[in-house]
Design a protein around this motif. Sequence first.
Motif, PDB file in Angstrom:
ATOM      1  N   MET A 101       8.267 -11.194  -1.716  1.00  0.00           N
ATOM      2  CA  MET A 101       7.324 -10.931  -0.628  1.00  0.00           C
ATOM      3  C   MET A 101       7.803  -9.760   0.230  1.00  0.00           C
ATOM      4  O   MET A 101       7.002  -8.970   0.719  1.00  0.00           O
ATOM      5  CB  MET A 101       7.148 -12.179   0.232  1.00  0.00           C
ATOM      6  N   ALA A 102       9.100  -9.623   0.394  1.00  0.00           N
ATOM      7  CA  ALA A 102       9.641  -8.515   1.188  1.00  0.00           C
ATOM      8  C   ALA A 102       9.531  -7.197   0.425  1.00  0.00           C
ATOM      9  O   ALA A 102       9.301  -6.148   1.022  1.00  0.00           O
ATOM     10  CB  ALA A 102      11.100  -8.789   1.549  1.00  0.00           C
ATOM     11  N   ALA A 103       9.677  -7.239  -0.884  1.00  0.00           N
ATOM     12  CA  ALA A 103       9.648  -6.020  -1.692  1.00  0.00           C
ATOM     13  C   ALA A 103       8.231  -5.554  -2.016  1.00  0.00           C
ATOM     14  O   ALA A 103       8.020  -4.364  -2.270  1.00  0.00           O
ATOM     15  CB  ALA A 103      10.416  -6.242  -2.985  1.00  0.00           C
ATOM     16  N   ALA A 104       7.264  -6.444  -2.009  1.00  0.00           N
ATOM     17  CA  ALA A 104       5.898  -6.107  -2.418  1.00  0.00           C
ATOM     18  C   ALA A 104       5.290  -4.960  -1.604  1.00  0.00           C
ATOM     19  O   ALA A 104       4.746  -4.025  -2.200  1.00  0.00           O
ATOM     20  CB  ALA A 104       5.013  -7.345  -2.369  1.00  0.00           C
ATOM     21  N   PRO A 105       5.367  -4.977  -0.280  1.00  0.00           N
ATOM     22  CA  PRO A 105       4.786  -3.851   0.473  1.00  0.00           C
ATOM     23  C   PRO A 105       5.455  -2.516   0.143  1.00  0.00           C
ATOM     24  O   PRO A 105       4.778  -1.495   0.049  1.00  0.00           O
ATOM     25  CB  PRO A 105       5.016  -4.223   1.937  1.00  0.00           C
ATOM     26  N   CYS A 106       6.754  -2.534  -0.059  1.00  0.00           N
ATOM     27  CA  CYS A 106       7.463  -1.295  -0.417  1.00  0.00           C
ATOM     28  C   CYS A 106       6.993  -0.789  -1.775  1.00  0.00           C
ATOM     29  O   CYS A 106       6.796   0.416  -1.966  1.00  0.00           O
ATOM     30  CB  CYS A 106       8.966  -1.542  -0.462  1.00  0.00           C
ATOM     31  N   LEU A 107       6.801  -1.680  -2.704  1.00  0.00           N
ATOM     32  CA  LEU A 107       6.308  -1.299  -4.029  1.00  0.00           C
ATOM     33  C   LEU A 107       4.903  -0.720  -3.950  1.00  0.00           C
ATOM     34  O   LEU A 107       4.620   0.304  -4.574  1.00  0.00           O
ATOM     35  CB  LEU A 107       6.326  -2.510  -4.965  1.00  0.00           C
ATOM     36  N   LEU A 108       4.053  -1.333  -3.155  1.00  0.00           N
ATOM     37  CA  LEU A 108       2.690  -0.832  -3.009  1.00  0.00           C
ATOM     38  C   LEU A 108       2.659   0.563  -2.399  1.00  0.00           C
ATOM     39  O   LEU A 108       1.916   1.437  -2.847  1.00  0.00           O
ATOM     40  CB  LEU A 108       1.850  -1.797  -2.179  1.00  0.00           C
ATOM     41  N   VAL A 109       3.489   0.782  -1.384  1.00  0.00           N
ATOM     42  CA  VAL A 109       3.553   2.110  -0.761  1.00  0.00           C
ATOM     43  C   VAL A 109       4.056   3.135  -1.768  1.00  0.00           C
ATOM     44  O   VAL A 109       3.511   4.230  -1.894  1.00  0.00           O
ATOM     45  CB  VAL A 109       4.451   2.079   0.499  1.00  0.00           C
TER      46      VAL A 109
ATOM     47  N   MET B  58       3.822   3.044  -4.982  1.00  0.00           N
ATOM     48  CA  MET B  58       2.783   3.276  -5.994  1.00  0.00           C
ATOM     49  C   MET B  58       1.690   4.184  -5.454  1.00  0.00           C
ATOM     50  O   MET B  58       1.191   5.051  -6.168  1.00  0.00           O
ATOM     51  CB  MET B  58       2.211   1.941  -6.473  1.00  0.00           C
ATOM     52  N   GLU B  59       1.326   3.991  -4.189  1.00  0.00           N
ATOM     53  CA  GLU B  59       0.289   4.835  -3.587  1.00  0.00           C
ATOM     54  C   GLU B  59       0.773   6.272  -3.432  1.00  0.00           C
ATOM     55  O   GLU B  59       0.006   7.208  -3.639  1.00  0.00           O
ATOM     56  CB  GLU B  59      -0.124   4.278  -2.221  1.00  0.00           C
ATOM     57  N   LEU B  60       2.031   6.449  -3.071  1.00  0.00           N
ATOM     58  CA  LEU B  60       2.553   7.793  -2.874  1.00  0.00           C
ATOM     59  C   LEU B  60       2.722   8.553  -4.194  1.00  0.00           C
ATOM     60  O   LEU B  60       2.638   9.778  -4.223  1.00  0.00           O
ATOM     61  CB  LEU B  60       3.897   7.737  -2.149  1.00  0.00           C
ATOM     62  N   SER B  61       2.960   7.825  -5.276  1.00  0.00           N
ATOM     63  CA  SER B  61       3.156   8.483  -6.564  1.00  0.00           C
ATOM     64  C   SER B  61       1.853   8.762  -7.290  1.00  0.00           C
ATOM     65  O   SER B  61       1.836   9.484  -8.277  1.00  0.00           O
ATOM     66  CB  SER B  61       4.077   7.645  -7.456  1.00  0.00           C
ATOM     67  N   ALA B  62       0.752   8.212  -6.812  1.00  0.00           N
ATOM     68  CA  ALA B  62      -0.525   8.394  -7.499  1.00  0.00           C
ATOM     69  C   ALA B  62      -1.210   9.676  -7.113  1.00  0.00           C
ATOM     70  O   ALA B  62      -0.997  10.333  -6.190  1.00  0.00           O
ATOM     71  CB  ALA B  62      -1.458   7.236  -7.182  1.00  0.00           C
TER      72      ALA B  62
END
Length: 49
Positions: free
Chosen positions: A35-43, A45-49
């Motif tokens: 749960m702590a890592a999920a927001p970091c992963l989403l950010v 992914m958005e920055l790399s797209a």
Amino acid sequence: MSLGEPAPKRRAEVKDSSRLIPGHGDVLDRLDAAMAAAPCLLVAMELSA
């Protein structure tokens, strides 16, 4: 259970550790970490797209 709860439990030596991977927490600790890592992963992914 909050994200900060595992550390005080570990200091008080009341940590319910899993025997599956010694030294690592139980399933709820794994869920907290995800749960702590999920927001970091989403950010990321958005920055790399």
